[in-house]
Design a protein around this motif. Structure first.
Motif, PDB file in Angstrom:
ATOM      1  N   UNK A 279       0.544  -1.434   0.158  1.00  0.00           N
ATOM      2  CA  UNK A 279       0.016   0.306   0.179  1.00  0.00           C
ATOM      3  C   UNK A 279       1.092   1.457   0.350  1.00  0.00           C
ATOM      4  N   UNK A 280       2.010   1.303   0.887  1.00  0.00           N
ATOM      5  CA  UNK A 280       3.348   2.594   0.469  1.00  0.00           C
ATOM      6  C   UNK A 280       3.699   2.319  -0.161  1.00  0.00           C
ATOM      7  N   UNK A 281       3.769   1.766  -1.638  1.00  0.00           N
ATOM      8  CA  UNK A 281       4.428   1.297  -2.413  1.00  0.00           C
ATOM      9  C   UNK A 281       4.488   2.297  -3.641  1.00  0.00           C
ATOM     10  N   UNK A 282       2.903   2.671  -2.922  1.00  0.00           N
ATOM     11  CA  UNK A 282       2.134   3.214  -4.074  1.00  0.00           C
ATOM     12  C   UNK A 282       2.611   5.008  -4.009  1.00  0.00           C
ATOM     13  N   UNK A 283       3.342   5.729  -2.999  1.00  0.00           N
ATOM     14  CA  UNK A 283       3.668   6.488  -2.501  1.00  0.00           C
ATOM     15  C   UNK A 283       4.472   6.269  -2.346  1.00  0.00           C
TER      16      UNK A 283
END
Length: 401
Positions: A279-283
């Motif tokens: 999920x954090x990879x999108x940021x």
């Protein structure tokens, strides 16, 4: 350790290289054939589905001939598939080559595990099996980045021709170094199928599909994500794949260490951590340094799930674990196929190259829910302890897929 293990490790190295190198070469292959990136992603999906079908089918068929001959046939199939890919005049032919090569994947690791264990003394069997699987692990640290670099610098066809050459080396090594072994007794298919009546076996396989699928949702489209979003050059993808390989190597060690001690807590931690990181990879994909760190974490958390998931299937399929083990190798690749397809869909829908990370996060979170549900069911109806399976394939913990 006998030299025959080196031949098996070379085969494993080639298989690992051809499975993962495609991720770093998708843009070049898509441009060469004039297809979109999501369409090129079908080369990942097709390979994964080939493993799903080939693992149980060829494992059962492999009981009809000697193990040495079967390993040689499997490597021959692998070489043929990669040669077709290297020479393919059309995208459809390229896809066909990928599928042909993939059919050998699961059965090679299953039968190779038996052969590796039979080559050494009883107290060295696990080490022999691990030696063979070292080829797969090293492929992701050396073979995949090198193949990506060659593919970008000289041409992706050269990469697949090189992988075919590796397969020939493995085939000749098996022919020369692996001793002749008697044909194994016929598989008791009906007894093996009874394992699939156990809901816990099916739940464990569903966790495998969803959990490992989370990794491939992101990694399949890593090249366009890093070049178009993070701002890396095409050549930098090679080193990013090295980081992913190092992460999976460390994660596999970690998962193997704790799978025997605290299996379910290990799964809760790795699946939950994987969902959060994806999920954090999108940021983090928008920052070069954070993106590189995240790629390594995805590799580590993703591959830390492999030993506990495989062991979970073997524990629950006690008494008839061989086919269940082969099918679970296919389940890892079913997750790869599902996530590569879903990732391509969200990109095609115009949601951007980071959108597959959300797909991966949802898949990993779903696997975590299934793990919690499985443990709750087990507390209500505890499984009677049984002796560990004697079959070396069942005892082996394949590194996926």
């Amino acid at each position: 350790m006998p030299l025959a293990l080196l031949a098996l490790a070379v085969g494993a190295f080639g298989i690992g290289t051809t499975e993962f190198v495609i991720m770093g070469l998708l843009p070049e292959i898509a441009a060469d054939y004039g297809v979109s990136i999501p369409t090129a992603g079908l080369l990942v999906t097709g390979y994964a589905l080939g493993v799903v079908l080939g693992a149980p089918l060829l494992t059962v068929l492999g009981t009809k001939v000697s193990r040495k001959r079967m390993l040689m046939l499997l490597m021959g199939l692998f070489v043929l598939g990669n040669l077709v890919s290297a020479l393919a005049p059309s995208f459809g032919m390229m896809l066909a080559g990928r599928v042909v090569a993939s059919l050998a994947h699961g059965a090679f690791f299953g039968i190779g595990s038996v052969v590796a264990a039979d080559l050494v003394a009883p107290d060295k069997k696990a080490g022999a099996i691990a030696t063979m699987f070292t080829g797969l692990t090293i492929a992701n640290i050396v073979g995949v980045p090198l193949g990506t670099y060659i593919g970008q610098a000289v041409g992706w066809r050269i990469t697949f021709a090189g992988v075919a050459a590796l397969g020939i080396v493995g085939l000749l090594g098996i022919a020369k170094l692996v001793p002749a072994m008697p044909r194994p007794e016929g598989a008791h298919l009906r007894r093996e199928l009874t394992a699939f009546r156990n809901p816990q076996v099916l739940l464990a396989m569903a966790m495998t599909v969803l959990g490992f699928g989370g990794v491939f949702a992101a990694i399949t489209y890593i090249a366009p994500m890093m070049t178009q979003v993070a701002g890396y050059s095409d050549g930098a993808v090679t080193w990013l794949l090295v980081l992913f390989g190092i992460g999976m190597f460390l994660g596999n060690l970690l998962g193997g260490k704790y799978a025997d001690r605290k299996l379910m807590p290990m799964l809760y931690t790795t699946l939950g951590g994987l969902a959060v990181v994806l999920a954090l990879f999108t940021l983090t994909a928008h920052n070069k340094v954070l993106a590189a760190i995240t790629i390594m974490l995805v590799g580590a958390l993703g591959f830390a799930t492999v030993p506990p998931l495989q062991k979970r299937v073997l524990d629950q399929a006690h008494g008839a674990p061989t086919l269940a083990s082969a099918v679970n190798i296919g389940a890892f690749n079913l997750g790869n196929a599902l996530s590569a397809w879903l990732g391509g869909m969200v990109i095609a829908a115009g949601l951007g190259y980071t959108s597959p990370n959300w797909v991966g996060a949802v898949l990993a979170a779903a696997a975590l829910v299934l793990a919690i549900w499985s443990a709750a069911l087990e507390r209500r109806t505890p499984v009677t302890a049984t002796a560990a399976p004697a079959d070396p394939v069942a005892a082996a913990v394949p590194v996926h897929h």
